[in-house]
Motif scaffolding. Structure first.
Motif, short mmCIF file in Angstrom:
data_model
loop_
_atom_site.label_atom_id
_atom_site.label_comp_id
_atom_site.label_asym_id
_atom_site.label_seq_id
_atom_site.Cartn_x
_atom_site.Cartn_y
_atom_site.Cartn_z
N LEU A 172 6.88 -21.79 13.15
CA LEU A 172 6.21 -22.30 14.35
C LEU A 172 5.32 -21.20 14.91
N THR A 173 4.07 -21.53 15.14
CA THR A 173 3.16 -20.53 15.65
C THR A 173 2.24 -21.10 16.74
N ASP A 174 1.25 -20.33 17.15
CA ASP A 174 0.43 -20.78 18.29
C ASP A 174 -0.77 -21.63 17.87
N LYS A 175 -1.07 -21.70 16.56
CA LYS A 175 -2.14 -22.60 16.08
C LYS A 175 -1.47 -23.78 15.37
N ASP A 176 -2.23 -24.88 15.20
CA ASP A 176 -1.62 -26.09 14.66
C ASP A 176 -1.21 -25.98 13.19
N GLY A 177 -1.65 -24.93 12.53
CA GLY A 177 -1.31 -24.76 11.12
C GLY A 177 -2.27 -23.74 10.52
N LEU A 178 -2.39 -23.78 9.19
CA LEU A 178 -3.33 -22.89 8.51
C LEU A 178 -4.68 -23.59 8.43
N TYR A 179 -5.70 -22.93 8.94
CA TYR A 179 -7.06 -23.49 8.93
C TYR A 179 -7.87 -22.83 7.82
N THR A 180 -9.00 -23.44 7.52
CA THR A 180 -9.86 -22.88 6.46
C THR A 180 -10.44 -21.52 6.89
N ALA A 181 -10.40 -21.23 8.20
CA ALA A 181 -10.79 -19.91 8.73
C ALA A 181 -10.07 -19.77 10.07
N ASP A 182 -10.06 -18.56 10.64
CA ASP A 182 -9.39 -18.37 11.93
C ASP A 182 -10.03 -19.27 12.99
N PRO A 183 -9.31 -20.27 13.49
CA PRO A 183 -9.92 -21.23 14.44
C PRO A 183 -10.35 -20.57 15.75
N GLY A 184 -9.76 -19.40 16.03
CA GLY A 184 -10.16 -18.67 17.25
C GLY A 184 -11.59 -18.15 17.13
N ARG A 185 -12.05 -17.95 15.92
CA ARG A 185 -13.39 -17.38 15.72
C ARG A 185 -14.39 -18.36 15.14
N ASP A 186 -13.89 -19.33 14.39
CA ASP A 186 -14.80 -20.25 13.71
C ASP A 186 -14.53 -21.68 14.18
N PRO A 187 -15.43 -22.25 15.01
CA PRO A 187 -15.20 -23.59 15.56
C PRO A 187 -15.22 -24.68 14.49
N ASN A 188 -15.77 -24.37 13.30
CA ASN A 188 -15.81 -25.39 12.24
C ASN A 188 -14.59 -25.36 11.33
N ALA A 189 -13.65 -24.47 11.64
CA ALA A 189 -12.47 -24.35 10.78
C ALA A 189 -11.69 -25.66 10.76
N GLU A 190 -11.20 -26.04 9.57
CA GLU A 190 -10.46 -27.30 9.45
C GLU A 190 -9.01 -27.03 9.04
N LEU A 191 -8.12 -27.88 9.56
CA LEU A 191 -6.69 -27.72 9.26
C LEU A 191 -6.42 -28.15 7.81
N ILE A 192 -5.64 -27.34 7.09
CA ILE A 192 -5.23 -27.71 5.73
C ILE A 192 -3.92 -28.46 5.84
N ALA A 193 -3.85 -29.67 5.26
CA ALA A 193 -2.62 -30.47 5.39
C ALA A 193 -1.55 -30.04 4.38
N ASP A 194 -1.94 -29.98 3.11
CA ASP A 194 -0.99 -29.60 2.06
C ASP A 194 -1.71 -28.72 1.05
N ALA A 195 -0.98 -27.81 0.46
CA ALA A 195 -1.54 -26.98 -0.62
C ALA A 195 -0.39 -26.41 -1.42
N MET A 196 -0.71 -25.92 -2.61
CA MET A 196 0.30 -25.18 -3.36
C MET A 196 0.31 -23.77 -2.78
N ALA A 197 1.51 -23.23 -2.58
CA ALA A 197 1.61 -21.91 -1.93
C ALA A 197 0.85 -20.84 -2.71
N ASP A 198 0.79 -21.01 -4.05
CA ASP A 198 0.17 -19.95 -4.85
C ASP A 198 -1.33 -20.15 -5.05
N ASP A 199 -1.93 -21.12 -4.36
CA ASP A 199 -3.38 -21.37 -4.52
C ASP A 199 -4.17 -20.14 -4.05
N PRO A 200 -4.91 -19.47 -4.94
CA PRO A 200 -5.58 -18.22 -4.56
C PRO A 200 -6.68 -18.41 -3.51
#
Ligand SMILES: Nc1ncnc2c1ncn2[C@@H]1O[C@H](COP(=O)(O)OP(=O)(O)O)[C@@H](O)[C@H]1O
Ligand SMILES: N[C@@H](CCC(=O)OP(=O)(O)O)C(=O)O
Length: 371
Positions: A172-200
């Motif tokens: 549990l953290t202060d952002k809704d999840g992992l975004y494509t970029a830091d949402p605090g800095r990039d307003p176009n960042a999108e939330l990733i719903a699912d991924a493989m943990a090892d995806d480079p």
């Protein structure tokens, strides 16, 4: 894919400093009671809950009236020693209101790298879970030195996930999840719903730094997901301020980012399943079920003819053909008494027979090894 969340039986829930301390204004006790209510519901649904709670340094800083995070390790350790009191006191009080007992467990890197201490920590945590106690874990900040500290509790959460063989790590953290970029800095960042943990590709996305109070940022959360994947666990990184977040995850709602272990990792878990557990009983299954298991399906109650032995939910049982040939071994979703009542029945009838449904499978294929 969210069945990895809904079917998980043991969750490690890690709550970060940024969330717990209401952005530096002391412990956010109101939010803590909201999470406790949901963790209690989770526990009451039969899921084991282990809590990894940060926040001792941030809580200690508030208690000591410090505005800036000190840089000296001894001051940080002093703040942690003060704040840890506040932290466990708050968790204990809140769980107590629901009749639950908590236990404080403080771990260091040495505890998990030394085999004897590792096994000791594992037995203690297992005993606590068997007793229905909620372990509240943090790093033992007062005794660790800079070189050997985990520093961030994401790593600690992942190691605890491995230690207690949890199926799911929830960060549990202060952002809704992992975004494509830091949402605090990039307003176009999108939330990733699912991924493989090892995806480079995730490395570049999680590249931003931590918030003012947290230590690791998304990088350590991603690393934690990869560590948790080593024992076959999935990880969800999700916003702790999302309303009813734990309940919604349990209900299978697509909140946060789900990071899955690669298939090879699941094989490692199966290897572990095959070699390391004592079996407690036997399920005799009909020919149709033998065929289903051999083609990698789960075992449903309808294919079971007899239940032997005395076992509890989560223990290892042998699945054998009617002539006694062992077909598979796996972790059973119902205890022997319940299993005897639902054998031969379609899964749809479980609710009317037992009055509740844990899972529609008696043994899920993810928790089964063919012999
Ligand atoms: N791709 C990303 N998606 C979401 N948050 C990111 C990303 N990259 C960096 N961050 C930062 O990570 C922070 C969360 O990490 P951290 O401050 O360590 O929190 P915690 O105390 O919950 O561990 C977010 O507030 C955000 O600023
Ligand atoms: N163990 C320390 C530091 C842990 C920490 O800040 O971790 P996190 O919030 O997960 O980045 C504490 O309780 O304050």
């Amino acid at each position: 894919m969210r069945d990895k969340v809904t079917t998980a039986r043991r969750w490690v829930i890690k709550i970060g400093s940024a969330l717990l301390t209401a952005d530096g204004r002391g412990l956010d006790r109101e939010s803590m009671t909201v999470w406790v209510r949901q963790m209690v519901a989770l526990r009451n649904s039969g899921v084991d809950v282990v809590l990894v709670s940060s926040g001792s340094i941030a809580a200690g800083m508030t208690r000591l009236g410090w505005k800036e995070r000190p840089t000296s390790i001894h001051q940080l350790q002093a703040a942690a020693a003060v704040g840890q009191m506040d932290l466990v006191h708050a968790w204990e009080g809140s769980f107590e209101e629901h009749g639950f007992t908590t236990a404080q467990v403080l771990l260091t890197h040495d505890d998990l790298s030394d085999r004897k201490r590792y096994l000791n920590a594992r037995s203690t945590l297992r005993s606590l879970l068997d007793l229905g106690v909620i372990p509240v874990i943090n790093e033992n900040d007062t005794v660790v030195t800079d070189e050997i500290r985990f520093g961030d509790n994401d790593t600690l959460g992942a190691l605890v996930t491995n230690l207690v063989e949890a199926d799911l790590l929830v960060i549990l953290t202060d952002k809704d999840g992992l975004y494509t970029a830091d949402p605090g800095r990039d307003p176009n960042a999108e939330l990733i719903a699912d991924a493989m943990a090892d995806d480079p590709r995730l490395d570049a996305m999680a590249g931003g730094s931590a918030g003012a109070l947290g230590r690791g940022g998304m990088q350590t959360k991603l690393r934690a997901a990869r560590l948790a994947a080593r024992s076959g666990a999935s990880t969800v990184i999700v916003g702790g301020r999302i309303e009813q977040v734990i309940n919604r995850l349990k209900a299978g709602e697509q909140v946060g980012t789900l990071l899955l272990p690669e298939k090879g990792m699941l094989a490692a878990r199966k290897q572990w399943l095959a070699g390391h557990l004592q079996t407690r009983g036997r399920l005799l299954i009909d020919d149709g079920a033998v065929r289903a298991l051999r083609s990698c399906s789960s075992l449903l109650p309808v294919g079971v003819k007899a239940v032997e032995g005395n076992f509890r939910r989560g223990e290892m049982v042998v699945c054998a053909a009617l002539d006694g040939t062992e077909i598979a071994r796996g972790l059973v979703n119902y205890g022997s008494q319940e299993a005897s009542k639902i054998l031969g029945q379609p899964s749809e009838s479980i609710a009317s027979i037992l009055g509740y449904v844990d899972e529609r499978e008696l043994v899920h294929r993810d928790n089964m090894v063919l012999v």
